[in-house]
Design a protein around this motif. Structure first.
Motif, PDB file in Angstrom:
ATOM      1  N   ARG A 196      -7.011  -5.050   1.400  1.00 44.51           N
ATOM      2  CA  ARG A 196      -7.005  -4.799   0.142  1.00 44.51           C
ATOM      3  C   ARG A 196      -6.613  -3.130  -0.066  1.00 44.51           C
ATOM      4  NH1 ARG A 196      -8.577  -8.523  -4.279  1.00 44.51           N
ATOM      5  NH2 ARG A 196      -8.952 -10.433  -3.493  1.00 44.51           N
ATOM      6  N   VAL A 197      -7.713  -2.312   0.563  1.00 44.14           N
ATOM      7  CA  VAL A 197      -7.625  -0.821   0.645  1.00 44.14           C
ATOM      8  C   VAL A 197      -6.345  -0.353   1.217  1.00 44.14           C
ATOM      9  CG1 VAL A 197      -8.894   1.097   1.581  1.00 44.14           C
ATOM     10  CG2 VAL A 197     -10.196  -0.652   0.930  1.00 44.14           C
ATOM     11  N   ALA A 198      -5.857  -1.310   2.366  1.00 41.98           N
ATOM     12  CA  ALA A 198      -4.499  -0.840   3.053  1.00 41.98           C
ATOM     13  C   ALA A 198      -3.383  -1.026   2.087  1.00 41.98           C
ATOM     14  CB  ALA A 198      -4.462  -1.793   4.198  1.00 41.98           C
ATOM     15  N   VAL A 199      -3.278  -2.171   1.313  1.00 41.33           N
ATOM     16  CA  VAL A 199      -2.529  -2.472   0.126  1.00 41.33           C
ATOM     17  C   VAL A 199      -2.631  -1.136  -0.643  1.00 41.33           C
ATOM     18  CG1 VAL A 199      -1.573  -3.998  -1.526  1.00 41.33           C
ATOM     19  CG2 VAL A 199      -2.223  -5.005   0.867  1.00 41.33           C
ATOM     20  N   ALA A 200      -3.530  -0.932  -1.159  1.00 38.75           N
ATOM     21  CA  ALA A 200      -3.455   0.289  -2.155  1.00 38.75           C
ATOM     22  C   ALA A 200      -2.982   1.457  -1.645  1.00 38.75           C
ATOM     23  CB  ALA A 200      -4.984   0.231  -2.804  1.00 38.75           C
ATOM     24  N   ARG A 201      -3.509   1.790  -0.382  1.00 37.37           N
ATOM     25  CA  ARG A 201      -3.068   2.864   0.090  1.00 37.37           C
ATOM     26  C   ARG A 201      -1.504   2.986   0.389  1.00 37.37           C
ATOM     27  NH1 ARG A 201      -5.162   3.592   6.302  1.00 37.37           N
ATOM     28  NH2 ARG A 201      -3.841   1.516   6.360  1.00 37.37           N
ATOM     29  N   SER A 202      -0.752   2.003   0.778  1.00 39.04           N
ATOM     30  CA  SER A 202       0.396   1.842   0.915  1.00 39.04           C
ATOM     31  C   SER A 202       1.132   2.167  -0.234  1.00 39.04           C
ATOM     32  CB  SER A 202       1.031   0.452   1.464  1.00 39.04           C
ATOM     33  OG  SER A 202       0.951  -0.457   0.280  1.00 39.04           O
ATOM     34  N   LEU A 203       0.727   2.269  -1.489  1.00 37.53           N
ATOM     35  CA  LEU A 203       1.362   2.363  -2.664  1.00 37.53           C
ATOM     36  C   LEU A 203       1.222   3.611  -3.418  1.00 37.53           C
ATOM     37  CD1 LEU A 203       0.860  -1.314  -3.879  1.00 37.53           C
ATOM     38  CD2 LEU A 203       3.075   0.049  -4.009  1.00 37.53           C
ATOM     39  N   VAL A 204       0.027   4.444  -2.485  1.00 31.89           N
ATOM     40  CA  VAL A 204      -0.355   5.655  -3.405  1.00 31.89           C
ATOM     41  C   VAL A 204       0.659   6.689  -3.378  1.00 31.89           C
ATOM     42  CG1 VAL A 204      -1.322   6.811  -1.464  1.00 31.89           C
ATOM     43  CG2 VAL A 204      -2.476   7.089  -3.640  1.00 31.89           C
ATOM     44  N   ASN A 205       1.493   6.933  -2.687  1.00 30.76           N
ATOM     45  CA  ASN A 205       2.691   7.822  -2.808  1.00 30.76           C
ATOM     46  C   ASN A 205       3.773   7.355  -3.549  1.00 30.76           C
ATOM     47  OD1 ASN A 205       1.104  10.086  -1.698  1.00 30.76           O
ATOM     48  ND2 ASN A 205       1.752   9.745   0.386  1.00 30.76           N
ATOM     49  N   ASN A 206       3.678   6.370  -4.293  1.00 30.75           N
ATOM     50  CA  ASN A 206       4.952   5.785  -4.853  1.00 30.75           C
ATOM     51  C   ASN A 206       6.082   5.693  -4.177  1.00 30.75           C
ATOM     52  OD1 ASN A 206       6.202   4.795  -7.180  1.00 30.75           O
ATOM     53  ND2 ASN A 206       6.837   6.771  -7.941  1.00 30.75           N
ATOM     54  N   LEU A 253       8.116   5.480   2.470  1.00 32.49           N
ATOM     55  CA  LEU A 253       7.699   4.515   2.854  1.00 32.49           C
ATOM     56  C   LEU A 253       6.045   4.087   2.765  1.00 32.49           C
ATOM     57  CD1 LEU A 253       8.705   4.143   6.784  1.00 32.49           C
ATOM     58  CD2 LEU A 253       9.680   3.233   4.554  1.00 32.49           C
ATOM     59  N   GLY A 254       5.842   2.976   2.359  1.00 32.96           N
ATOM     60  CA  GLY A 254       4.543   2.374   2.351  1.00 32.96           C
ATOM     61  C   GLY A 254       4.180   1.602   3.702  1.00 32.96           C
ATOM     62  N   LEU A 255       3.237   1.708   4.299  1.00 37.93           N
ATOM     63  CA  LEU A 255       3.064   0.718   5.417  1.00 37.93           C
ATOM     64  C   LEU A 255       1.694  -0.163   5.427  1.00 37.93           C
ATOM     65  CD1 LEU A 255       4.089   3.569   8.176  1.00 37.93           C
ATOM     66  CD2 LEU A 255       5.325   1.624   7.431  1.00 37.93           C
ATOM     67  N   VAL A 256       1.780  -1.403   5.802  1.00 41.54           N
ATOM     68  CA  VAL A 256       0.708  -2.090   5.941  1.00 41.54           C
ATOM     69  C   VAL A 256       1.012  -2.820   7.309  1.00 41.54           C
ATOM     70  CG1 VAL A 256      -0.747  -3.917   4.861  1.00 41.54           C
ATOM     71  CG2 VAL A 256       0.796  -2.667   3.344  1.00 41.54           C
ATOM     72  N   LYS A 259       4.873  -5.602  -9.518  1.00 42.24           N
ATOM     73  CA  LYS A 259       4.035  -4.802 -10.410  1.00 42.24           C
ATOM     74  C   LYS A 259       4.725  -3.433 -10.401  1.00 42.24           C
ATOM     75  CE  LYS A 259      -0.094  -3.098 -12.578  1.00 42.24           C
ATOM     76  NZ  LYS A 259      -1.575  -3.199 -12.329  1.00 42.24           N
ATOM     77  N   TYR A 260       4.795  -3.145  -8.897  1.00 45.37           N
ATOM     78  CA  TYR A 260       5.409  -1.446  -9.040  1.00 45.37           C
ATOM     79  C   TYR A 260       6.871  -1.407  -8.651  1.00 45.37           C
ATOM     80  CZ  TYR A 260       0.514  -0.034  -9.712  1.00 45.37           C
ATOM     81  OH  TYR A 260      -0.756   0.308 -10.346  1.00 45.37           O
ATOM     82  N   LYS A 261       7.539  -2.419  -8.714  1.00 43.46           N
ATOM     83  CA  LYS A 261       8.783  -2.626  -8.682  1.00 43.46           C
ATOM     84  C   LYS A 261       9.234  -2.001  -7.325  1.00 43.46           C
ATOM     85  CE  LYS A 261       9.507  -2.537 -13.672  1.00 43.46           C
ATOM     86  NZ  LYS A 261       9.704  -4.035 -13.881  1.00 43.46           N
ATOM     87  N   LYS A 262       8.840  -2.332  -6.260  1.00 38.87           N
ATOM     88  CA  LYS A 262       9.101  -1.809  -4.760  1.00 38.87           C
ATOM     89  C   LYS A 262       9.971  -2.866  -4.096  1.00 38.87           C
ATOM     90  CE  LYS A 262       6.499   1.773  -5.938  1.00 38.87           C
ATOM     91  NZ  LYS A 262       7.194   2.867  -6.392  1.00 38.87           N
ATOM     92  N   THR A 263      10.541  -2.401  -2.958  1.00 40.79           N
ATOM     93  CA  THR A 263      11.275  -3.364  -1.961  1.00 40.79           C
ATOM     94  C   THR A 263      10.260  -3.573  -0.923  1.00 40.79           C
ATOM     95  OG1 THR A 263      13.230  -2.116  -2.788  1.00 40.79           O
ATOM     96  CG2 THR A 263      13.347  -3.434  -0.784  1.00 40.79           C
ATOM     97  N   LEU A 264      10.301  -4.796  -0.623  1.00 38.85           N
ATOM     98  CA  LEU A 264       9.355  -5.061   0.719  1.00 38.85           C
ATOM     99  C   LEU A 264      10.091  -5.539   1.779  1.00 38.85           C
ATOM    100  CD1 LEU A 264       6.477  -5.820   1.540  1.00 38.85           C
ATOM    101  CD2 LEU A 264       6.823  -7.918   0.540  1.00 38.85           C
ATOM    102  N   VAL A 265       9.847  -5.624   2.916  1.00 35.41           N
ATOM    103  CA  VAL A 265      10.340  -6.013   4.214  1.00 35.41           C
ATOM    104  C   VAL A 265       8.983  -6.283   4.847  1.00 35.41           C
ATOM    105  CG1 VAL A 265      11.491  -5.942   6.177  1.00 35.41           C
ATOM    106  CG2 VAL A 265      12.184  -4.485   4.119  1.00 35.41           C
ATOM    107  N   LEU A 266       8.875  -7.628   5.108  1.00 34.75           N
ATOM    108  CA  LEU A 266       7.526  -8.313   5.631  1.00 34.75           C
ATOM    109  C   LEU A 266       7.844  -9.112   6.665  1.00 34.75           C
ATOM    110  CD1 LEU A 266       4.451  -9.572   3.869  1.00 34.75           C
ATOM    111  CD2 LEU A 266       5.711 -10.975   5.643  1.00 34.75           C
ATOM    112  N   LEU A 283       6.758  -1.550   4.007  1.00 34.17           N
ATOM    113  CA  LEU A 283       7.090  -2.303   5.378  1.00 34.17           C
ATOM    114  C   LEU A 283       5.856  -2.887   5.808  1.00 34.17           C
ATOM    115  CD1 LEU A 283       9.160  -0.026   7.538  1.00 34.17           C
ATOM    116  CD2 LEU A 283      10.034  -1.523   5.980  1.00 34.17           C
ATOM    117  N   ALA A 284       5.553  -4.271   5.972  1.00 33.91           N
ATOM    118  CA  ALA A 284       4.344  -4.815   6.167  1.00 33.91           C
ATOM    119  C   ALA A 284       4.596  -5.699   7.550  1.00 33.91           C
ATOM    120  CB  ALA A 284       3.902  -5.826   5.189  1.00 33.91           C
ATOM    121  N   ASP A 285       3.757  -5.583   8.442  1.00 33.56           N
ATOM    122  CA  ASP A 285       3.747  -6.027   9.968  1.00 33.56           C
ATOM    123  C   ASP A 285       2.636  -7.047  10.072  1.00 33.56           C
ATOM    124  OD1 ASP A 285       4.195  -6.960  12.411  1.00 33.56           O
ATOM    125  OD2 ASP A 285       4.467  -4.903  13.171  1.00 33.56           O
ATOM    126  N   GLU A 286       2.798  -8.440   9.979  1.00 36.97           N
ATOM    127  CA  GLU A 286       1.613  -9.352   9.997  1.00 36.97           C
ATOM    128  C   GLU A 286       0.492  -8.939   9.311  1.00 36.97           C
ATOM    129  OE1 GLU A 286       2.131 -12.248  11.311  1.00 36.97           O
ATOM    130  OE2 GLU A 286       3.653 -11.947  13.048  1.00 36.97           O
TER     131      GLU A 286
END
Length: 224
Positions: A153-163, A89-92, A194-201, A168-171
């Motif tokens: 922006r930092v939070a978005v970067a952090r959500s992707l750092v572990n590939n 997971l990546g969480l925002v 860009k990173y070909k991820k699946t998003l649930v927002l 999952l993005a909550d508001e």
């Protein structure tokens, strides 16, 4: 079609007190394919965040099952849930949850390094992602030295750092002014592409929701 990244079967969530029982989610079933962008909308208190928290292993279901990749999320213990969140997971969130005494670079670097990635590689990943979100000149700034939009922006970067496979993005734009909401919304969707991820927002912002491949609504505890 690729294998589903998420499979949810007959999910229910009921909160009980001594005097009443309130069912937030009712018999929710859903499958999401990889590299798709799903947006869930609904009124405040409709169960959107509860749904996302169960998928993210941050809350438990009353009944039903959630499968994400090889994980049966609803059957994991606390240690296994921590591994699931770290690896898959990546969480925002609406609030950035950055560590206030650490720089932007350190906030993105640390989750990667703590997951076992060598220090040099973790730093390179963090730098690359911060550059992608337009913060290459702000990497040594503390959260208190960044604007609200920059923190997200930092939070978005952090959500992707572990590939991760799944974001999952909550508001994610809920605490931002309209201009920054649009910028961060566009950024999140572009990074997922860009990173070909699946998003649930989850969002109440219908303009943001239009960026999704699929828009679902929670009404009376059910996905429609």
């Amino acid at each position: 079609m690729s294998e589903p990244v998420i499979r949810i079967k007959n999910l229910e969530k009921t909160y009980k007190t001594d005097i009443e029982s309130l069912t937030i989610l009712k018999d929710v079933s859903l499958e999401l394919e990889g590299e798709t962008k799903t947006v869930i909308v609904g009124q405040s208190g409709s169960g959107k965040s509860t749904f996302l928290n169960i998928v993210g292993g941050l809350d438990s279901a009353t009944s039903g099952s959630v499968f994400a990749g090889n994980y049966e999320v609803t059957a994991l213990n606390e240690a296994e849930l921590a591994r699931y969140r770290s690896e898959y997971l990546g969480l925002v969130f609406q609030f950035h949850y950055l560590l206030k005494d650490f720089t932007a670079l350190e906030n993105v670097f640390l989750p990667c390094y703590m997951s076992g990635v060598p220090k040099k590689e973790a730093r390179e990943r963090a730098l690359s992602l911060l550059n992608d979100v337009g913060l290459s000149s702000r990497i040594n700034h503390l959260p208190s030295q960044l604007s609200g939009g920059e923190r997200q922006r930092v939070a978005v970067a952090r959500s992707l750092v572990n590939n991760p496979q799944l974001i999952l993005a909550d508001e994610p734009t809920g605490n931002l002014d309209p201009q920054n909401s649009g910028i961060i919304g566009d950024l999140l969707f572009s990074m997922v592409d860009k990173y070909k991820k699946t998003l649930v927002l989850v969002t109440h912002d219908l303009e943001l929701a239009k960026n999704g491949d699929r828009i679902l609504s929670i009404r009376d505890g059910k996905l429609v």
